[in-house]
Design an enzyme around this catalytic site. Structure first.
Site: not given
Length: 409
Positions: A43, A45, A138, A196, A199, A295
């Site tokens: 994971h 970004h 997102q 996701h 979270e 991440d």
């Protein structure tokens, strides 16, 4: 562990055994150091990496301000800028033994630079590192007109996985609708799923059970990953135990991202503060596959990070109480074999005859020592070729070497 010799030809392991009689074009004496298959970052970004400070710093360090800063930066990003920054992080990753990465590309809003930049990266670095790209909405897919189309467009562009963020939708009804839509799209286009999920610190955020149910209904066992799942840190015991059974039955993978989640969760709590991790220890005990991700690396959410999966495993170990004698080596498996299972690359992963000749040689003799010392990666091998080498640091005290290992150890 066993002491064996490894021989590779044509980029694959050809022979594994004790005291092989063979002369290699290139030979490495690992001197009984620990050797594992490559590290796996489940994971990351990559589209946001190395943007910290642009257009401004996240002064509070919170998730919400990070999303605001990213929203200000996003429209101005170009495909080349995304590619260049992500490429640098791939170099950091490979140098430290990570040869498999699942990256998330933000596909919310007008700008396609993030997904196009990462798809180009995936294709150009394939010899060095295997990258999977997830289309990550997102901002959710129902909060703003056009975002659902952007997600579908990213699938057409050729992403590997369909992503989501149901807890970020304006209402829980829309969150439910989003989960179902993600599963429909993945089934329709034969893609994997990586959402996701929950979270948040809200114990009422329970989209993970919906993912588990859809995984069974759509027949996608093993192809679905739930990332973060930090609301689990706030679930009460009865619900947790029920959920563990759902997850095992569904065959869902859970990814823990220790850096961001150690800093983002529990922010609004007075003391005592929840630290809001997914229940890694309990999930493993229940037979659920758990793996790890970096991440965020030097981006609007997290100004630190250096792409080291051993540091990530060490941090997760401390936050999830994985300190038992057998649990410490299991944390290394969460950064290796379990990650390969999450990415479904097992056919091309592992130190076995016939598999690609990929491995990491650590500057330590055992998994426990690797995690204790954050051991350097002495050599990294990809397809039978040494692609990275690290010369271990040498420390002396009054002229005598200090090894940070107990005497006689």
């Amino acid at each position: 562990g066993r002491l064996v010799d490894l021989a590779a030809e044509g980029g694959r392991w050809t022979r594994i055994g004790e005291s092989l009689a063979a002369d290699g074009a290139e030979e490495i004496d690992a001197e009984a150091r620990l050797v594992t298959p490559p590290l796996v970052d489940c994971h990351l970004h990559l589209d946001a990496s190395l943007t910290a400070g642009r257009p401004r710093w996240n002064e509070s360090g919170t998730l919400i301000e990070g999303i605001q800063v990213w929203g200000e930066l996003k429209p101005s990003l170009t495909e080349q800028d995304v590619f260049d920054r992500a490429h640098e992080i791939v170099r950091w990753s490979v140098a430290q033994g990570t040869l498999f990465i699942r990256a998330h590309a933000d596909v919310s809003g007008e700008n396609e630079a993030m997904v196009r930049g990462l798809l180009r990266l995936r294709d150009e670095v394939a010899d060095l590192c295997t990258i999977q790209v997830t289309a990550f909405p997102q901002d959710g897919i129902f909060a703003r007109d056009g975002d659902e189309e952007m997600l579908e467009n990213a699938i057409r562009l050729g992403v590997d996985c369909v992503g989501g963020i149901p807890h970020y939708e304006p209402t829980s009804e829309l969150g439910l609708r989003e989960v179902h839509r993600v599963f429909e799209l993945a089934k329709q286009h034969s893609r994997r799923i990586d959402v996701h999920c929950d979270e948040t610190d809200d114990p009422n955020s329970r989209f993970l059970e919906v993912m588990a149910d859809d995984t069974v209904k759509f027949g996608l066992g093993g192809r679905v990953t739930a990332s973060h799942c930090t609301a689990m840190g706030s679930y009460e015991p009865y619900y947790s135990s029920k959920l563990h059974g759902f997850l095992r039955r569904a065959g869902i993978n859970v990814v823990v991202n220790p850096y961001a989640n150690s800093l983002i969760q529990g922010r609004l709590d007075v003391y005592p503060k929840r630290r809001g991790f997914a229940q890694l220890k309990e999930l493993l005990a229940a037979g659920v596959n758990v793996s790890l991700g970096n991440d965020v690396i030097m981006d609007p959410w997290y100004s630190m990070g250096r792409a080291d999966m051993i540091e990530a495993a060490s941090l997760a170990l401390h936050f999830t109480y994985m300190s038992g004698r057998e649990e410490i080596p299991e944390m290394l498996r969460c950064a290796t074999e379990r990650g390969a299972r999450t990415l479904a690359v097992e056919d091309e992963y592992g130190i076995e005859e016939g598999k690609p000749a990929d491995l990491v040689v650590f500057e330590a003799p055992s998994a426990i020592e690797v995690l204790r010392l954050h051991a350097s990666r002495r050599w990294v091998i990809r397809r039978g070729r040494v692609v990275a080498e690290t010369t271990p640091a040498r420390t002396t005290l009054l002229g005598e070497p200090v090894t940070f290992s107990p005497p006689g150890g």
